[in-house]
Design a protein around this motif. Structure first.
Motif, PDB file in Angstrom:
ATOM      1  N   THR A  27       0.833  -1.210   0.000  1.00 11.47           N
ATOM      2  CA  THR A  27       0.000   0.000   0.000  1.00 11.47           C
ATOM      3  C   THR A  27       0.860   1.250   0.000  1.00 11.47           C
ATOM      4  O   THR A  27       0.586   2.207  -0.727  1.00 11.47           O
ATOM      5  N   VAL A  31       0.797   4.814  -2.627  1.00 15.10           N
ATOM      6  CA  VAL A  31       0.136   6.004  -2.086  1.00 15.10           C
ATOM      7  C   VAL A  31       1.082   7.190  -2.192  1.00 15.10           C
ATOM      8  O   VAL A  31       2.244   7.120  -1.812  1.00 15.10           O
ATOM      9  N   VAL A  37      -2.666   9.035   4.629  1.00 13.34           N
ATOM     10  CA  VAL A  37      -2.513   7.721   5.252  1.00 13.34           C
ATOM     11  C   VAL A  37      -2.350   7.872   6.759  1.00 13.34           C
ATOM     12  O   VAL A  37      -2.975   7.152   7.547  1.00 13.34           O
TER      13      VAL A  37
END
Length: 110
Positions: A27, A31, A37
């Motif tokens: 992930t 990103v 986040v």
């Protein structure tokens, strides 16, 4: 132990470690906004750590032990569900607010 893992088994430890780190690392590779986040993780885990996890610990500690003794009364064990549900609700609301502030900032302001 945490997650009911066998302390003697390094194979289980490694599998759980990789199982937790691999999705996070994948992930993070895709990103671009790490602030988002960070905000999402704070909103989600804030409600979980403060409310839901203690409720889960109370619920599981309230189970019968082999000797028949319990750590908590039945009322406390049933009340733990209030904390668990409230933790999930607050985590959901916090996550929703973070996403609205990022992608639709006019929705929350006058």
């Amino acid at each position: 132990s945490t997650l009911n893992l066998d302390r003697e088994s390094s194979v289980v430890f490694r599998m759980v470690t990789f199982g937790l780190l691999v999705p996070i690392t994948i992930t993070a590779c895709f990103v671009r906004d790490l602030g988002l986040v960070n905000s999402l993780m704070g909103a989600f885990f804030g409600g979980m750590i403060v409310l839901a996890f203690p409720g889960l610990l109370t619920y599981f500690a309230g189970g019968n032990t082999p000797g028949g003794k319990t750590e908590f009364s039945r009322l406390e064990v049933r009340g733990a569900w209030v904390w668990i549900v409230f933790g999930f609700v607050m985590s959901t609301l916090g996550t929703t607010i973070v996403l609205l502030n990022k992608y639709a900032p006019g929705v929350l302001s006058k």
